[in-house]
Scaffold this motif. Structure first.
Motif: not given
Lengths: 276, 290
Positions: A65-90
């Motif tokens: 009913x919507x671009x769910x593959x896109x939503x899923x990819x975005x969710x994965x990219x956002x959560x993983x990027x945040x995690x990797x960046x946070x590991x480095x900075x903190x």
């Protein structure tokens, strides 16, 4: 107490526990049951628990009913990027705050502690204006950058870095080990439990987040799974509860599976974050 | 000392401090600045209006209702959640696989997205075909309107918040209970103090740091409620569930009254700031009587 009254107390206790568990489990069972029903079976009263025919097609209907593959990819990219960046900075910041004393360290740590108390709900409007000035609305960077460090993470990690024995570091310094090696070979391994705890905490928070992606996006290009699922309300004028619950399962099941395997660790992560 | 070794700590904290300054600290000041202007976000010119936005806001009956809604929601959900979770913690603070399982079930809503929680509860509370009304009818009680009547909509949202929140609160309380030294209870058992007396004289005072922490954290969290409202009620019916963050969102993103929305944001800032100050005051005074 006599044995008879003891066993009555025990029966009451078990009954009360069952009722309590029911209050927390039934909404999930209701979601699962609805997600497998046909439309006509969602609109009968009183409701039935077991659908007469299992409608696996609801999941495909929700997904398509919507671009769910896109939503899923975005969710994965956002959560993983945040995690990797946070590991480095903190890691860098926590090491500096834990191991060096330098001019202005109190002030800079103060800024960190103040940030800990500023919720996204307070500053979304000015941050939106900032992002729009930079042309980052509908860009995943608007969802990642503000969370590329974590005040809470620094606070937690600084505590565990401080607990690392001084002798270990002194020994490494005598061996002329460079600072980056001390961080990677001594500090990070020693603080592993804290890092795992923080990772669970951060991933769950950003995977689930609805508010920030909602206010920072106006098109599907940068929307995440929670937004996509919430938009299923618009399918068939909002009455398609079987489709909505099927979509909801897509969002909930991964988290519940992770929770059932790492329940102890996750509970510890959240309780620790509360007790500090 | 080399230049590098002096510079090193600054370089290490710089990325984090930059993120905090740009995305958290600076926006606070920018929001305060904007609250003194009229701006529709499109027009390049911002018009300075002094305190007009604030005056207009506090004369607006809609805003006053929003403030009342926020207060009612916060007070109800925090007091219910704290009392219930303290009771649950005292009851479930035991060893054993069963207790672990119950604690896990209680906690599970906390890690579920608010989107999922909102959608499931919307469906549970459906007046026509929802499970809650079916259960009420099973016990011979009257069906309720839940979210669709202004009389019960805010209470329904409180119910969802309590359901989602008690598990977390209870587990924090349990952690607090377990840090109370056992010998204090042994002493009171020797004194033959009854249960209530033990609770008031030992448990509650020893638990006070946890209690105050949870009250403040819950107050701050509840005052920012947004997701359940945006998904379940859209602020309605007839504004009965319109609360502060949703109001800011609507004025900013739907009506493009940036200055006015910022002024409402400053009100939220004052509330959150005040609670935070109280929290740090209590923290530094250590609410503890041992």
């Amino acid at each position: 107490m006599t044995t008879a009254s003891k066993s009555i107390v025990r029966v009451l206790n078990v009954t009360a526990m069952l009722v309590l568990v029911a209050i927390f489990v039934i909404p999930f069972l209701w979601m699962i049951s609805t997600s497998l029903k046909s439309y006509s079976e969602t609109v009968i009263f009183p409701p039935k628990w077991i659908p007469s025919e299992i409608m696996w097609s609801n999941f495909a209907a929700a997904w398509n009913s919507g671009p769910f593959l896109k939503y899923l990819m975005n969710s994965v990219v956002v959560s993983i990027s945040i995690l990797l960046l946070q590991f480095t900075t903190i890691t860098l910041a926590a090491y500096a705050f834990a191991r060096y004393s330098f001019k202005g360290d109190k002030l800079l740590f103060g800024i960190t502690m103040v940030t800990l108390m500023i919720p996204g709900q307070l500053i979304f409007l000015p941050v939106y204006l900032l992002m729009s000035k930079w042309g980052l609305i509908n860009n995943l960077l608007a969802l990642i950058l503000p969370f590329s460090s974590s005040a809470f993470g620094i606070f937690m990690l600084r505590q565990s870095f401080k607990q690392v024995q001084e002798e270990l570091i002194e020994a490494a310094r005598l061996d002329d080990a460079p600072e980056w090696k001390i961080i990677l070979k001594i500090m990070v391994p020693m603080a592993r439990p804290t890092l795992v705890t923080f990772a669970l905490f951060s991933f769950i928070a950003h995977w689930n987040d609805y508010f920030w992606p909602l206010v920072m996006t106006t098109s599907d290009a940068a929307r995440t799974l929670p937004i996509g699922i919430s938009k299923l309300r618009e399918v068939d004028g909002g009455a398609a509860w079987h489709i909505l619950m099927a979509g909801n399962m897509i969002l909930v099941i991964p988290i519940l599976i992770v929770f059932s395997f790492a329940q102890r660790q996750i509970i510890k992560a959240f309780v620790y974050s509360g007790v500090k | 000392m080399t230049v590098w070794s002096r510079l090193r700590p600054y370089v290490m904290v710089a990325p984090s401090i930059a993120v905090f300054s740009i995305f958290f600290i600076y926006p606070i000041f920018y929001m305060i600045f904007l609250s003194f202007y009229n701006w529709d976000f499109i027009n390049p010119v911002k018009e300075f209006v002094g305190f007009n936005n604030f005056v207009e806001m506090f004369q607006n009956s809609e805003f006053l209702q929003v403030l009342t809604n926020s207060l009612n929601y916060t007070i109800l959900s925090v007091s219910l959640s704290i009392v219930i979770s303290l009771g649950l913690a005292m009851w479930l603070n035991r060893e054993g696989a069963w207790y672990g399982f119950v604690q896990g079930a209680l906690f599970s809503p906390h890690i579920i997205s608010l989107v999922s929680v909102s959608l499931v509860w919307m469906w549970l509370m459906d007046p026509k075909f929802g499970l809650l009304n079916a259960i009420l009818e099973m016990f011979g009680m009257q069906k309720l309107d839940w979210l669709s009547s202004p009389d019960s909509s805010l209470l329904s949202l409180v119910l969802v918040a309590v359901w989602k929140g008690v598990g977390y609160n209870a587990l924090i309380f349990i952690a607090g209970l377990q840090s109370i030294p056992k010998d204090m209870y042994e002493a009171s058992a020797l004194d033959e103090a009854n249960r209530w007396r033990t609770f008031y004289k030992i448990t509650l005072p020893m638990l006070s740091p946890t209690l105050f922490f949870l009250i403040i954290i819950n107050l701050i969290g509840s005052f920012q409620v947004f997701e359940t409202i945006a998904i379940m009620t859209n602020g309605g019916p007839v504004n009965s569930t319109n609360t502060l963050v949703f109001y800011i969102y609507e004025y900013g993103f739907r009506y493009f009254k940036i200055g006015y929305a910022s002024a409402a944001g400053v009100v939220l800032l004052l509330v959150v700031g005040l609670l935070t100050l109280v929290y740090f005051k209590l923290l530094s005074r250590r609410v503890h009587y041992q």
